[in-house]
Design an enzyme around this catalytic site. Structure first.
Site, short mmCIF file in Angstrom:
data_model
loop_
_atom_site.label_atom_id
_atom_site.label_comp_id
_atom_site.label_asym_id
_atom_site.label_seq_id
_atom_site.Cartn_x
_atom_site.Cartn_y
_atom_site.Cartn_z
N ASP A 372 0.84 -1.19 0.00
CA ASP A 372 0.00 0.00 0.00
C ASP A 372 0.88 1.25 0.00
O ASP A 372 1.60 1.52 0.98
CB ASP A 372 -0.89 -0.01 1.25
CG ASP A 372 -1.98 1.05 1.20
OD1 ASP A 372 -1.76 2.10 0.56
OD2 ASP A 372 -3.04 0.85 1.83
N HIS A 403 -3.69 0.38 -2.67
CA HIS A 403 -4.58 1.09 -1.74
C HIS A 403 -6.00 1.07 -2.29
O HIS A 403 -6.31 1.72 -3.29
CB HIS A 403 -4.10 2.54 -1.55
CG HIS A 403 -4.82 3.27 -0.48
ND1 HIS A 403 -4.62 3.03 0.87
CD2 HIS A 403 -5.77 4.24 -0.53
CE1 HIS A 403 -5.38 3.83 1.58
NE2 HIS A 403 -6.09 4.57 0.76
#
Length: 502
Positions: A372, A403
């Site tokens: 992420d 993400h």
């Protein structure tokens, strides 16, 4: 136009600075593994994951590593047994732009999405005359735009990121929830997504007061349906704050967080890589610019619009004299939260999402990816000790997914099946959406089974024993304790004469 400009800048930057095709052409582990709590559960999960992978036969070998991190419990064992989606993740790899975590995040945040879902808005007037909005998702082909208040369908409350933007992730989640029989409702904070700003008060990062009133309204409107909640990205801070403050009075059955940011103060202080931070700061300034004149009565707008970081914006809005946020009463002996020394730290004492995490009383699933680019490194930003010690929290940690992306390779025959059915779920559903909906189903089934078992055991205890019916009467009286009145009196807080809808 702004979204396209931000996307173009991010793509150009990624193409220039991308280090030697980190994700392209890499070989990955061939087998899926679902790591569960404890050795025996982990072995069982591995075997179940491999059996599920073998049944999918037509797919190529790819990286499908998913770790379920949680405290060993009966619910954890039940999830390992009944949630096949947990071990059935096939991220896109190889020579495709979706293999890049940065590009996938930018795509999910900025690229437009043509959704067959339309929204019906309810503007809710709060106790301080402020306004928030609930956008109810309905299919575009549905003639009746309002749902019946007597419907027993479960309600899915969706909380977008703290910037209020409707991303592809939110739209696709609404579409998937409708396909599974839910009634999706998107919560919009004050001034977000066209919600009028009627008071000089913006919602602080982790202040759940407005969300609490919105939940009461939902329970009043749909009293027969269960309530679930999903939040994404920085919006997870609001959901976790609400669950911690309300505890067992949250009215929710289960909740989920997609790519959550847990340690929010550190996230604001450390900042993001400059392209992402620049884009988020610019987007927030554009949203606040329409209220520049009225905000100038209470805050220094020059400092606000000259800020170059997310922390600067947050401090300008809520940590100055005459802040526009909702501040609680100052403690005895202090001059106020904003004027006291160490204002930034005091602000996060009231808004850190995990401040009351021990009071959470419902199962909460968090779906995170190690790559992420927004949250940061998993070892320093994910509180693994929380999931290992608190039985209410479950973490699905994947190797890839970026993400709020979790792009999933289409299964063999999925496109044909969805085309034959006239739907779009097979080609558009994110893996994370399938996982959280399966988590909700399994959790609900587990709770229902536990309730039935407790009722059956209570009946057997009451009807057994040497005293016969006398023992049954005695025990039934002793166990039927009078419950305290619910503090959430919706009729006293929400007045239909003070609200309006559009």
């Amino acid at each position: 136009m702004l979204e396209w400009l931000v996307a173009l800048c991010a793509v150009i930057l990624a193409a220039v600075t991308w280090p030697r095709c980190t994700y392209f052409g890499t070989k990955s582990r061939p087998n899926a593994s679902l790591k569960g709590p404890g050795g025996s559960q982990q072995a069982t999960g591995d075997q179940a994951g491999r059996r599920a992978s073998e049944q999918d036969g037509a797919r190529d070998e790819s990286a499908r590593t998913v770790a379920l991190i949680c405290k060993p419990s009966a619910l954890a064992n039940y999830l390992l047994k009944h949630c096949r989606t947990f071990s059935n993740y096939s991220p896109r790899v190889g020579w495709t732009w979706r293999a890049s975590a940065l590009l996938q995040s930018v795509y999910e945040a900025c690229w437009p999405y043509e959704s067959p879902v339309q929204f019906v808005r309810d503007n809710l007037q709060l106790s301080d005359d402020g306004l928030v909005a609930l956008d109810w998702a309905v299919p575009s082909y549905q003639k009746r735009r309002r749902t019946s208040s007597h419907s027993a369908s479960p309600v899915l409350l969706i909380i977008p990121n703290s910037f209020g933007k409707f991303t592809r992730n939110v739209l696709k989640l609404c579409e998937t929830a409708l396909c599974h029989g839910y009634l999706p409702a998107v919560f919009n904070r004050r001034s977000h997504n066209g919600t009028p700003l009627t008071t000089l008060k913006l919602q602080q990062f982790g202040d759940p007061a407005d969300l609490r009133e919105a939940v009461r309204y939902i329970r009043h409107r749909q009293p027969a349906g269960r309530l679930y909640a999903v939040s994404e990205s920085t919006g997870c801070g609001l959901l976790l704050s609400y669950l911690g403050e309300c505890g067992s009075s949250s009215y929710m059955t289960a909740a989920a967080c997609l790519s959550p940011v847990f340690r929010c103060q550190s996230w604001f202080e450390n900042g993001l890589c400059w392209p992402l931070q620049w884009a988020l700061v610019l987007y927030q300034k554009v949203c606040l610019s329409r209220y520049k004149t009225v905000l100038g009565e209470n805050i220094q707008t020059d400092a606000l619009f000259s800020s170059c970081s997310l922390r600067g914006l947050e401090e300008a809005l809520f940590c100055q004299t005459g802040q526009v946020g909702s501040a609680p009463p100052a403690p005895t002996g202090t001059s106020g939260a904003c004027n006291a020394p160490g204002t930034w730290d005091n602000y996060w004492e009231r808004n850190e999402p995990l401040r009351d995490v021990d009071e959470v009383a419902i199962p909460v699933l968090s779906v995170c990816a190690r790559d992420d680019p927004v949250r940061g490194d998993a070892h320093s930003t994910v509180p693994f000790e929380l999931f290992e010690t608190n039985p209410h929290f479950f973490l699905l940690l994947t190797e890839r997914g970026s993400h709020c992306g979790f792009s999933h390779r289409p299964e063999a025959g999925a496109a044909g099946a969805s085309g034959a059915a006239g739907g779009t779920e097979g080609r558009r559903t994110n893996w994370s959406h399938r996982a959280l909906l399966e988590f909700f189903r399994a959790t609900t089934d587990f709770i229902a089974a536990e309730d039935r078992a407790k009722q059956l055991a209570a009946r057997r205890r009451g009807m057994g024993g040497g005293g016969g019916g006398r023992v049954f009467r005695h025990r039934s009286l002793s166990t039927c304790k009078r419950l305290p009145a619910c503090s959430h009196n919706i009729h006293a807080i929400y007045n239909w004469q003070r609200s309006y809808t559009r």
